[in-house]
Write an enzyme that holds these catalytic residues in place. Structure first.
Site, PDB file in Angstrom:
ATOM      1  N   HIS A 241       0.798  -1.233   0.000  1.00 36.90           N
ATOM      2  CA  HIS A 241       0.000   0.000   0.000  1.00 36.90           C
ATOM      3  C   HIS A 241       0.833   1.287   0.000  1.00 36.90           C
ATOM      4  O   HIS A 241       0.791   2.065  -0.930  1.00 36.90           O
ATOM      5  CB  HIS A 241      -0.891   0.045   1.253  1.00 36.90           C
ATOM      6  CG  HIS A 241      -1.760  -1.138   1.479  1.00 36.90           C
ATOM      7  ND1 HIS A 241      -2.902  -1.428   0.750  1.00 36.90           N
ATOM      8  CD2 HIS A 241      -1.669  -2.134   2.401  1.00 36.90           C
ATOM      9  CE1 HIS A 241      -3.464  -2.538   1.215  1.00 36.90           C
ATOM     10  NE2 HIS A 241      -2.744  -2.982   2.203  1.00 36.90           N
TER      11      HIS A 241
HETATM   12  O1  RIB Z   1      -5.167  -0.227   4.764  1.00 37.04           O
HETATM   13  C1  RIB Z   1      -3.780  -0.145   4.555  1.00 37.04           C
HETATM   14  C2  RIB Z   1      -3.159   0.894   5.428  1.00 37.04           C
HETATM   15  O2  RIB Z   1      -3.365   0.549   6.792  1.00 37.04           O
HETATM   16  C3  RIB Z   1      -1.632   1.004   5.269  1.00 37.04           C
HETATM   17  O3  RIB Z   1      -1.221   2.322   5.523  1.00 37.04           O
HETATM   18  C4  RIB Z   1      -1.102   0.082   6.331  1.00 37.04           C
HETATM   19  O4  RIB Z   1       0.197   0.466   6.799  1.00 37.04           O
HETATM   20  C5  RIB Z   1      -2.113   0.313   7.423  1.00 37.04           C
HETATM   21  O5  RIB Z   1      -1.723   1.477   8.126  1.00 37.04           O
END
Ligand code: RIB
Ligand code: CA
Length: 311
Positions: A241
């Protein structure tokens, strides 16, 4: 080359770690500081993990600030089930020796945005938006000074990862997200719709493993981090992500999306934290975000491997 001044707001988190390493490895970026917030794990751990990552990159001069230890109006929800008890499970690295800055992260955000020339600082939140919203509420004068916000959060087609309708970063502090999405700052959003197209396949993780000095640590983090999503989605890998935000600053051509309206649900328990993205523009609500839906995944991972190998 004029470096891009950025502040990364973070809750490390293995994917946060790769985003931070990408920024530290990229000469185009001037990382003014890391502001830590409670999210994946409590604040004391996110502030510790941020320094572990900086020391792994041999950049102990990086300024790391601790910020808010809970959402604006709700109990903290964490994600040890994904990131492990430490938040950086997968490999054990030495405790940090570099200092945490004395200044609170919110005060650092306000002071920096007031002193840097207006329109020169980009904020990259890759965590719940508590620090950013608190700074905006405490000092609304900083809002026009922000060049752009490029954040990881939300979802449309991919819907939710912590509830059926919400993505974690938005869900943890929906009131904070409402403030940020309503602030009128140029906003680029990296939702699950794009991050789920950037999966850590075996080939990609093995390429990480060979990416210079930090490669083995990154591969070990990814090996650990991906098990949750692989099991849940039955996918070949996990969505990486957070580095999408920094990669967008470096190679925007890898990404595509559209200017749409995105509102945050804060009233309904059933859909709390949902990013109501008007992808098909069926409402008259004014666009407030560039909502990214696609990525050249091979180009993204090639950039990551190329840059991580520089550290
Ligand atoms: O949903 C993904 C996000 O949530 C990313 O930033 C991961 O690190 C968690 O913080
Ligand atoms: Ca994160």
């Amino acid at each position: 080359m004029t470096k891009r001044k950025i502040i990364i707001d973070t809750d490390p988190g293995q994917d946060d770690a790769v985003a931070i390493l990408l920024a530290l490895a990229s000469p185009e970026i001037d990382l003014l500081g890391l502001t830590c917030v409670a999210g994946n794990v409590p604040l004391d751990l996110t502030a510790k993990n941020a320094r572990i990552i900086c020391e792994l990159a041999r950049r102990p001069e990086t300024r790391v600030f601790a910020g808010c230890d809970r959402p604006l109006r709700r109990k903290l929800v964490t994600a040890e089930n994904v990131h492990g008890k430490t938040g950086l499970d997968g490999i054990t690295l030495p405790d940090p020796t570099m200092p945490l800055q004395d200044q609170h992260a919110v005060d650092f955000l306000i002071e920096t945005l007031r002193t840097e020339p207006p329109g020169t600082v980009t904020l990259c939140p890759i965590a719940p938006l508590t620090n950013i919203a608190t700074a905006m509420e405490r000092a609304p004068d900083i809002i026009p000074h922000i060049r752009e916000i490029v954040l990881m959060g939300g979802a449309y087609f991919e819907v939710g990862n912590i509830t059926p309708t919400a993505e974690f970063n938005i869900y943890v502090d929906p009131e904070a997200a409402k403030i940020v999405f309503g602030a009128g700052v140029p906003l680029t959003v990296m939702p699950l719709d794009v991050t789920h197209k950037a999966l850590t396949t075996r080939t990609r993780v093995e390429a990480f493993r060979k990416a210079g000095r930090v490669g083995p640590a990154v591969a070990s983090w990814t090996d650990f981090f991906e098990r949750f999503d692989k099991e849940k989605y039955g996918s070949e890998g996990a969505p990486l992500h957070d580095p999408c935000t920094v990669a967008y600053l470096l190679r925007p051509e890898l990404f595509s999306g559209r200017e749409i309206n995105v509102e945050i649900e804060t009233g309904s328990d059933l859909t709390l934290g949902m990013t109501v993205a008007d992808w098909w523009r069926v409402t008259k609500r004014a666009p407030n975000a560039t909502f990214i839906g696609d990525v050249d995944a091979d180009g993204y991972f090639a950039l990551l491997v190329e840059r991580l190998a520089q550290l």
